[in-house]
Motif scaffolding. Sequence first.
Motif, PDB file in Angstrom:
ATOM      1  N   ARG A  60       0.836  -1.190   0.000  1.00 50.49           N
ATOM      2  CA  ARG A  60       0.000   0.000   0.000  1.00 50.49           C
ATOM      3  C   ARG A  60       0.877   1.249   0.000  1.00 50.49           C
ATOM      4  O   ARG A  60       2.030   1.214   0.409  1.00 50.49           O
ATOM      5  CB  ARG A  60      -0.929  -0.004   1.222  1.00 50.49           C
ATOM      6  N   ASP A  61       0.300   2.354  -0.475  1.00 49.06           N
ATOM      7  CA  ASP A  61       1.029   3.619  -0.526  1.00 49.06           C
ATOM      8  C   ASP A  61       0.538   4.513   0.612  1.00 49.06           C
ATOM      9  O   ASP A  61      -0.510   5.165   0.506  1.00 49.06           O
ATOM     10  CB  ASP A  61       0.808   4.298  -1.881  1.00 49.06           C
ATOM     11  N   ALA A  62       1.294   4.534   1.705  1.00 46.91           N
ATOM     12  CA  ALA A  62       0.880   5.269   2.903  1.00 46.91           C
ATOM     13  C   ALA A  62       0.798   6.772   2.652  1.00 46.91           C
ATOM     14  O   ALA A  62      -0.066   7.460   3.212  1.00 46.91           O
ATOM     15  CB  ALA A  62       1.848   4.977   4.050  1.00 46.91           C
ATOM     16  N   GLY A  63       1.687   7.298   1.806  1.00 49.10           N
ATOM     17  CA  GLY A  63       1.684   8.728   1.531  1.00 49.10           C
ATOM     18  C   GLY A  63       0.406   9.179   0.836  1.00 49.10           C
ATOM     19  O   GLY A  63      -0.199  10.191   1.214  1.00 49.10           O
ATOM     20  N   LEU A  64      -0.009   8.426  -0.175  1.00 46.14           N
ATOM     21  CA  LEU A  64      -1.246   8.760  -0.877  1.00 46.14           C
ATOM     22  C   LEU A  64      -2.459   8.551   0.029  1.00 46.14           C
ATOM     23  O   LEU A  64      -3.424   9.328  -0.022  1.00 46.14           O
ATOM     24  CB  LEU A  64      -1.380   7.914  -2.140  1.00 46.14           C
ATOM     25  N   GLU A  65      -2.419   7.520   0.854  1.00 48.48           N
ATOM     26  CA  GLU A  65      -3.528   7.280   1.785  1.00 48.48           C
ATOM     27  C   GLU A  65      -3.690   8.459   2.742  1.00 48.48           C
ATOM     28  O   GLU A  65      -4.808   8.939   2.981  1.00 48.48           O
ATOM     29  CB  GLU A  65      -3.279   5.984   2.563  1.00 48.48           C
ATOM     30  N   GLU A  66      -2.580   8.934   3.266  1.00 45.30           N
ATOM     31  CA  GLU A  66      -2.625  10.079   4.183  1.00 45.30           C
ATOM     32  C   GLU A  66      -3.129  11.328   3.465  1.00 45.30           C
ATOM     33  O   GLU A  66      -3.938  12.094   4.004  1.00 45.30           O
ATOM     34  CB  GLU A  66      -1.235  10.332   4.764  1.00 45.30           C
ATOM     35  N   GLY A  67      -2.661  11.526   2.224  1.00 48.27           N
ATOM     36  CA  GLY A  67      -3.091  12.690   1.457  1.00 48.27           C
ATOM     37  C   GLY A  67      -4.584  12.689   1.189  1.00 48.27           C
ATOM     38  O   GLY A  67      -5.254  13.728   1.292  1.00 48.27           O
ATOM     39  N   HIS A 284      -9.311   2.416 -11.801  1.00 49.52           N
ATOM     40  CA  HIS A 284      -8.822   2.851 -13.116  1.00 49.52           C
ATOM     41  C   HIS A 284      -8.640   4.360 -13.091  1.00 49.52           C
ATOM     42  O   HIS A 284      -9.496   5.095 -12.603  1.00 49.52           O
ATOM     43  CB  HIS A 284      -9.814   2.462 -14.211  1.00 49.52           C
ATOM     44  N   VAL A 285      -7.534   4.826 -13.668  1.00 47.14           N
ATOM     45  CA  VAL A 285      -7.223   6.253 -13.629  1.00 47.14           C
ATOM     46  C   VAL A 285      -8.284   7.085 -14.346  1.00 47.14           C
ATOM     47  O   VAL A 285      -8.505   8.257 -13.997  1.00 47.14           O
ATOM     48  CB  VAL A 285      -5.818   6.505 -14.221  1.00 47.14           C
ATOM     49  N   LEU A 286      -8.974   6.510 -15.341  1.00 47.26           N
ATOM     50  CA  LEU A 286     -10.027   7.245 -16.032  1.00 47.26           C
ATOM     51  C   LEU A 286     -11.250   7.473 -15.146  1.00 47.26           C
ATOM     52  O   LEU A 286     -12.160   8.206 -15.524  1.00 47.26           O
ATOM     53  CB  LEU A 286     -10.444   6.509 -17.310  1.00 47.26           C
ATOM     54  N   LYS A 287     -11.258   6.854 -13.972  1.00 50.93           N
ATOM     55  CA  LYS A 287     -12.346   7.076 -13.019  1.00 50.93           C
ATOM     56  C   LYS A 287     -12.006   8.165 -11.999  1.00 50.93           C
ATOM     57  O   LYS A 287     -12.802   8.435 -11.097  1.00 50.93           O
ATOM     58  CB  LYS A 287     -12.687   5.778 -12.282  1.00 50.93           C
ATOM     59  N   ALA A 288     -10.852   8.788 -12.148  1.00 54.01           N
ATOM     60  CA  ALA A 288     -10.394   9.748 -11.139  1.00 54.01           C
ATOM     61  C   ALA A 288     -11.386  10.889 -10.937  1.00 54.01           C
ATOM     62  O   ALA A 288     -11.670  11.291  -9.799  1.00 54.01           O
ATOM     63  CB  ALA A 288      -9.024  10.301 -11.526  1.00 54.01           C
ATOM     64  N   GLU A 289     -11.933  11.430 -12.024  1.00 53.38           N
ATOM     65  CA  GLU A 289     -12.868  12.546 -11.895  1.00 53.38           C
ATOM     66  C   GLU A 289     -14.146  12.101 -11.182  1.00 53.38           C
ATOM     67  O   GLU A 289     -14.705  12.844 -10.368  1.00 53.38           O
ATOM     68  CB  GLU A 289     -13.200  13.119 -13.274  1.00 53.38           C
ATOM     69  N   ALA A 308      -2.307   5.057  -9.406  1.00 56.52           N
ATOM     70  CA  ALA A 308      -2.497   6.054 -10.460  1.00 56.52           C
ATOM     71  C   ALA A 308      -3.780   6.850 -10.249  1.00 56.52           C
ATOM     72  O   ALA A 308      -3.803   8.080 -10.429  1.00 56.52           O
ATOM     73  CB  ALA A 308      -2.519   5.369 -11.825  1.00 56.52           C
ATOM     74  N   THR A 309      -4.851   6.173  -9.854  1.00 57.90           N
ATOM     75  CA  THR A 309      -6.125   6.857  -9.639  1.00 57.90           C
ATOM     76  C   THR A 309      -6.031   7.803  -8.448  1.00 57.90           C
ATOM     77  O   THR A 309      -6.485   8.955  -8.517  1.00 57.90           O
ATOM     78  CB  THR A 309      -7.254   5.833  -9.421  1.00 57.90           C
ATOM     79  N   ALA A 310      -5.446   7.333  -7.348  1.00 61.51           N
ATOM     80  CA  ALA A 310      -5.302   8.179  -6.156  1.00 61.51           C
ATOM     81  C   ALA A 310      -4.473   9.419  -6.474  1.00 61.51           C
ATOM     82  O   ALA A 310      -4.818  10.542  -6.064  1.00 61.51           O
ATOM     83  CB  ALA A 310      -4.648   7.380  -5.030  1.00 61.51           C
ATOM     84  N   HIS A 311      -3.389   9.224  -7.197  1.00 61.79           N
ATOM     85  CA  HIS A 311      -2.509  10.339  -7.563  1.00 61.79           C
ATOM     86  C   HIS A 311      -3.267  11.359  -8.407  1.00 61.79           C
ATOM     87  O   HIS A 311      -3.175  12.579  -8.178  1.00 61.79           O
ATOM     88  CB  HIS A 311      -1.305   9.796  -8.327  1.00 61.79           C
ATOM     89  N   GLN A 312      -4.038  10.874  -9.377  1.00 60.68           N
ATOM     90  CA  GLN A 312      -4.784  11.769 -10.252  1.00 60.68           C
ATOM     91  C   GLN A 312      -5.883  12.513  -9.494  1.00 60.68           C
ATOM     92  O   GLN A 312      -6.131  13.695  -9.748  1.00 60.68           O
ATOM     93  CB  GLN A 312      -5.387  10.972 -11.412  1.00 60.68           C
ATOM     94  N   VAL A 313      -6.536  11.843  -8.561  1.00 58.30           N
ATOM     95  CA  VAL A 313      -7.576  12.491  -7.749  1.00 58.30           C
ATOM     96  C   VAL A 313      -6.988  13.665  -6.973  1.00 58.30           C
ATOM     97  O   VAL A 313      -7.555  14.771  -6.956  1.00 58.30           O
ATOM     98  CB  VAL A 313      -8.220  11.476  -6.774  1.00 58.30           C
ATOM     99  N   LEU A 314      -5.853  13.455  -6.345  1.00 57.45           N
ATOM    100  CA  LEU A 314      -5.215  14.527  -5.574  1.00 57.45           C
ATOM    101  C   LEU A 314      -4.734  15.650  -6.486  1.00 57.45           C
ATOM    102  O   LEU A 314      -4.833  16.834  -6.131  1.00 57.45           O
ATOM    103  CB  LEU A 314      -4.058  13.958  -4.754  1.00 57.45           C
ATOM    104  N   ASP A 315      -4.224  15.306  -7.666  1.00 62.67           N
ATOM    105  CA  ASP A 315      -3.793  16.334  -8.621  1.00 62.67           C
ATOM    106  C   ASP A 315      -4.982  17.185  -9.075  1.00 62.67           C
ATOM    107  O   ASP A 315      -4.878  18.416  -9.180  1.00 62.67           O
ATOM    108  CB  ASP A 315      -3.129  15.685  -9.836  1.00 62.67           C
ATOM    109  N   LEU A 316      -6.111  16.535  -9.362  1.00 57.30           N
ATOM    110  CA  LEU A 316      -7.306  17.265  -9.792  1.00 57.30           C
ATOM    111  C   LEU A 316      -7.806  18.199  -8.689  1.00 57.30           C
ATOM    112  O   LEU A 316      -8.197  19.337  -8.956  1.00 57.30           O
ATOM    113  CB  LEU A 316      -8.413  16.281 -10.176  1.00 57.30           C
TER     114      LEU A 316
END
Length: 330
Positions: A60-67, A284-289, A308-316
Amino acid sequence: MDETRLELLGQVAVWYYEDKLDQAEIASRVGKSRSMISKMLNEVRELGFVETRVNYPLRRDAGLEEGLCESFGLEQAWVLARQRFDNTEDSTLRLVGKLAAKCLQSRLFDGIRIGVSWGMAVEELVQAMPRIELREAEVVQIIGSISYGGSPSDGSELVRSLSGKLNANFRFLPAPLIVNSNTAAKSLLDQQTIRDTLNVARQVDVAVVGIGTTHPSLSTLFTSGYITEEDLEHLSTRGAVGDVLSRSIDRWGREIEGGFNERTIGLELAALHSIPSVIGLAGHVLKAEAVLAALRGGYIDTLVTDYATAHQVLDLQTSTKTMHEQERGA
């Protein structure tokens, strides 16, 4: 096959798979050649004596989870770490399902009521769930069925399968997901059986919901034949970016008024706010929005997704905040 042969095969399987004896040791014990033991092990696998299950730990990616938790006030986020070797769409969805199964396991208790929607990610969760002997538990279908053909991602099939794995009772919602008119929807919702099931659905302890998108290749509403590509385009022009409980929402998580939202049979979006725990799944990253919209709407308190999806959600979310700050400063 006689009982003596079956007993011998069973003993060979126990020695090899449980006691970790090598084939040479087993051959010595039963007075047969090593090649014969190899054939016997193939036979026990063909007979279904042995089930192979790979239980390697999911990173798991703890950094993205915390974000995600900090940005959206989530109770928990479970983010599948970036995969080093196999990062295909099918593999990612399967691993998100396994991660979601672990998330759900952490919340199980005797007497629990679990509400289940539908979709491919929810299907992967159910497939990954191990057998657990709960007492007096119940699994409830919270939205109507997409088909009567036994689709494995349909709510009724998922409820049946999950209840079997948890030694739980099940409760179906005996209705199609979307009907042809508002009148037909009202008529169904007035039926006692459907009213009773939805009343129980509003009182579940945990709800598991998939997060849908308006991208045709990933929209289960589209691939199941409930709506057309033209319908998806129409929804997009009205601001829809995805759906939760098969009810379309805009980028801010607001339900799109009219259309098939009013002809959908199932739990209302607003009811999710009263359920103690709502686990949202997307892989899926296309579900980020769509995921971002579900988070903004406050429909889920736990998100299970991939890197990838978590990263894109935070970027958006960051880009939206930056744009608003620039507009205020102008």
